[in-house]
Design a protein around this motif. Structure first.
Motif: not given
Length: 270
Positions: A71-73, A76-79, A102-103
């Motif tokens: 995705g463009k941003a 929260g789970v990714t962070v 990413l992205r």
């Protein structure tokens, strides 16, 4: 931080002709290809980071490469997942560690850096706008620098010029774009890559960047090999390597011997 790093400041912080090895994370929770085990992702990431350290690299870049399609941003789970992994890597390797979310999510990368003490972030589109496989992505250097100050972070900003897997949306003056990246976007280092992951950059374009940005730290962002290092070594202050350090292609473990070979080639220029 106030003024962006110059070449001497970069060398003092990261070393001369610094070699940064990529830790390509396996799919994280929430990604399309998530495998269901955070412990397995952690183990793979720390293993690759240790191999990069053992090969003599100057630092590490941690990237959620396995989360494609991106995705463009990030959410929260990714962070949260990347913060846990980056903290473990910093504790293990004791090297400068950078974050690329990413992205194009510099706010997430800065949040992770602030929480973990990571030394730099990579921003694929820092100024201007590019058409990508995620659609139109616009840089927001002002917000990124404002947030860095607000968080009290000392993380350097490594920003891509003509980033791979992207195309300008209109006729584009590449020289002015490079100047804008440094002089208006205040990037600490400028990254030049090939057109895709693992693709070599054009030495003539690196030479152009060096002429117009004589005291800006320049990094090669893709395509470095022991065979072509001599074409770049006098132009750049460092390189980020991913594909070339893997044992059997992009999704295989890091080979410390390949790191050492690239490090020697970059430092000697032969």
């Amino acid at each position: 931080m106030s003024a962006p790093l110059d070449r001497a400041g970069f060398a003092s912080r990261f070393g001369r002709r610094a070699l940064f090895g990529m830790v390509h994370l396996e799919p994280l929770p929430g990604a399309a290809l998530w495998g269901g085990s955070m412990e397995a992702v952690m183990a793979s990431a720390v293993r690759d980071a240790a191999a990069i350290r053992d090969g003599g690299a100057s630092g590490i870049v941690v990237e959620n490469f396995g989360d494609r399609p991106f995705g463009k941003a990030a959410g929260g789970v990714t962070v949260a997942a990347m913060t846990r992994i980056v903290a473990a890597i910093i504790d293990e390797v004791k090297l400068p560690v950078g974050v690329n979310v990413l992205r194009n999510d510099p706010a997430a990368a800065l949040a992770i850096a602030a929480a973990t003490g990571a030394g730099f972030i990579r921003v694929n589109i820092h100024v201007g706008a590019m058409l990508t496989d995620q659609g139109l992505i616009e840089g927001d250097a002002r917000e990124t620098l404002r947030l860095r100050r607000e968080l009290g972070s000392s993380a350097a900003i490594f920003a891509d010029w003509m980033v791979k897997h992207a195309t300008p949306i209109a006729p584009y003056d590449q020289e002015q774009g490079a100047r804008d990246l440094r002089e208006r976007g205040l990037a600490d280092a400028v990254i030049a890559s090939g057109i895709a992951t693992g693709a070599p950059a054009d030495p003539e374009k690196l030479a152009l960047l060096r002429r117009i940005l004589p005291d800006t730290p320049l990094l090669l962002g893709s395509g470095l090999t022991a065979q072509n290092a001599s074409a770049f070594s006098d132009l750049i202050d460092g390189a980020i390597v991913g594909t070339a350090i893997k044992k059997q292609g992009i999704d295989s473990p890091v080979d410390p011997k390949r790191i050492d070979e690239l490090r020697r080639a970059l430092c000697t220029g032969v």
